[in-house]
Scaffold this motif. Structure first.
Motif, short mmCIF file in Angstrom:
data_model
loop_
_atom_site.label_atom_id
_atom_site.label_comp_id
_atom_site.label_asym_id
_atom_site.label_seq_id
_atom_site.Cartn_x
_atom_site.Cartn_y
_atom_site.Cartn_z
N ILE A 4 63.98 28.83 52.42
CA ILE A 4 62.73 29.13 51.72
C ILE A 4 61.68 28.12 52.12
CG2 ILE A 4 61.65 29.33 49.43
CD1 ILE A 4 64.52 29.94 48.35
N SER A 5 60.48 28.60 52.39
CA SER A 5 59.35 27.72 52.65
C SER A 5 58.41 27.76 51.45
CB SER A 5 58.59 28.16 53.91
OG SER A 5 59.36 27.94 55.08
N ILE A 6 58.02 26.59 50.97
CA ILE A 6 57.09 26.49 49.84
C ILE A 6 55.79 25.88 50.34
CG2 ILE A 6 56.66 25.54 47.54
CD1 ILE A 6 59.65 25.46 47.07
N CYS A 9 53.60 21.78 47.83
CA CYS A 9 54.58 21.07 46.99
C CYS A 9 53.84 20.10 46.07
CB CYS A 9 55.60 20.34 47.86
SG CYS A 9 56.83 21.43 48.58
N GLY A 13 55.21 23.12 42.83
CA GLY A 13 55.99 23.33 44.04
C GLY A 13 57.06 22.30 44.28
N LEU A 16 60.00 22.76 41.81
CA LEU A 16 60.60 24.04 42.19
C LEU A 16 61.49 23.85 43.41
CD1 LEU A 16 60.89 27.14 42.18
CD2 LEU A 16 58.76 27.24 43.50
N ALA A 17 61.00 23.12 44.41
CA ALA A 17 61.79 22.87 45.61
C ALA A 17 63.08 22.13 45.27
CB ALA A 17 60.96 22.06 46.61
N VAL A 27 65.19 24.23 51.93
CA VAL A 27 63.77 24.33 51.58
C VAL A 27 62.89 23.55 52.54
CG1 VAL A 27 62.02 23.88 49.81
CG2 VAL A 27 64.29 24.69 49.13
N GLY A 29 59.05 22.30 52.81
CA GLY A 29 57.95 22.10 51.87
C GLY A 29 56.73 21.55 52.57
N ILE A 72 56.97 31.00 49.55
CA ILE A 72 56.33 30.88 48.25
C ILE A 72 54.97 30.22 48.47
CG2 ILE A 72 56.43 29.87 45.94
CD1 ILE A 72 59.51 29.93 46.22
N ASP A 74 51.87 28.57 46.83
CA ASP A 74 51.45 27.94 45.58
C ASP A 74 50.30 26.98 45.85
OD1 ASP A 74 51.33 27.14 42.94
OD2 ASP A 74 52.91 25.64 43.17
#
Length: 274
Positions: A4-6, A9, A13, A16-17, A27, A29, A72, A74
């Protein structure tokens, strides 16, 4: 396990990571601050310095998205609550940033996008708001968020879920700290529409776990005391000077319904956090 890429952060973020890593996911970030790269790495996040602009984006974006199934997004518009001037509005800078990002998503392995939006897209309509309510934003931020949502939803190269959060609160984010001691505050009898950081994270986790894509969700705790009652009690709890609200009646009766989150995701809010 998913990769998953956020993008972003920050206040939401980063925790969440950390939560997703605890659950066994890999992840990536992003941050716009070079000083924060070490913080992300220490948390077990694969860190990337990514700057998203309306006309350009960091070269790191390709590696940031590489091999990820889920992205994601954000990143707040940072346009404020007041309507922007005509020149700023015409540029549609946040929307252009999202459009710029989409071109890179299309070239990546990302097949699912979760876009963190806001219930500000509904404006201050005096009714109970559901996902079927027509969104009529009253701020430039809300307007550009709504346009960005639609740009993502209309793209057939990936599946998008929109998550519209109410007012964000958490242990280190309590609006009452800015209201303490102030007088003649407006809209004291207007209902609050808030969501705790813990609920934000767990709802995102459920969307991923249950693969709820191509959806739009409102997320605000089913807890709507008046602003006066809520912030007065919070000030007492935190030993702050009590805020004083105007006796003038408010015409804002907007209540955000999270019934879809509760039924479709079978999610139960932790009201004890509020």
């Amino acid at each position: 396990m998913k990769q998953i890429s956020i993008l972003g952060c920050g206040w939401l973020g980063l925790p969440l990571a950390k939560r997703l890593i605890q659950k066994g996911h890999l992840v990536n970030g992003s941050t716009t601050s070079e000083n924060k790269l070490a913080i992300l790495k220490e948390a077990g996040i694969n860190p990337f310095l990514v700057t998203l602009e309306s006309e350009s984006i960091s070269e790191n974006i390709i590696d940031f998205l590489a091999e990820s199934e889920i992205l994601i997004i954000d990143i707040p518009p940072k346009l404020g609550r007041k309507p922007a001037d005509l020149e700023t509005a015409a540029k549609m800078e946040f929307v252009q940033k999202i459009k710029n990002l989409i071109s890179f998503i299309e070239q990546s392995t990302v097949s699912k996008v979760l876009f963190v939006s806001s219930t500000s897209v509904y404006g201050d309509q005096n009714e109970t708001i559901t996902e079927q309510t027509t969104a009529i934003p009253e701020t430039e931020s809300g307007r550009q968020l709504l346009i960005s949502e639609n740009v993502l939803l209309e793209n057939k190269n990936f599946k998008t879920t929109i998550l519209r959060f109410g007012g964000l609160i958490g242990e280190d984010r309590q609006p009452v700290k800015f209201l303490a001691g102030k007088e003649n505050l407006e809209n004291g009898d207007a209902p609050v529409n808030l969501i705790h950081q813990n609920d934000c994270i767990k709802i995102i986790e459920e969307i991923i776990n249950q693969s709820k894509w191509n959806e739009v969700f409102n997320a605000s705790a089913p807890f709507h005391p008046t602003r006066k009652d809520f912030y007065t009690q919070k000030a007492k709890d935190l030993n702050l000077v009590l805020p004083k609200f105007s006796s003038q009646k408010s015409n804002i009766k907007k209540i955000i319904s999270s019934e879809k989150v509760e039924t479709v995701l079978n999610y139960k809010f932790r009201l004890e956090d509020y």
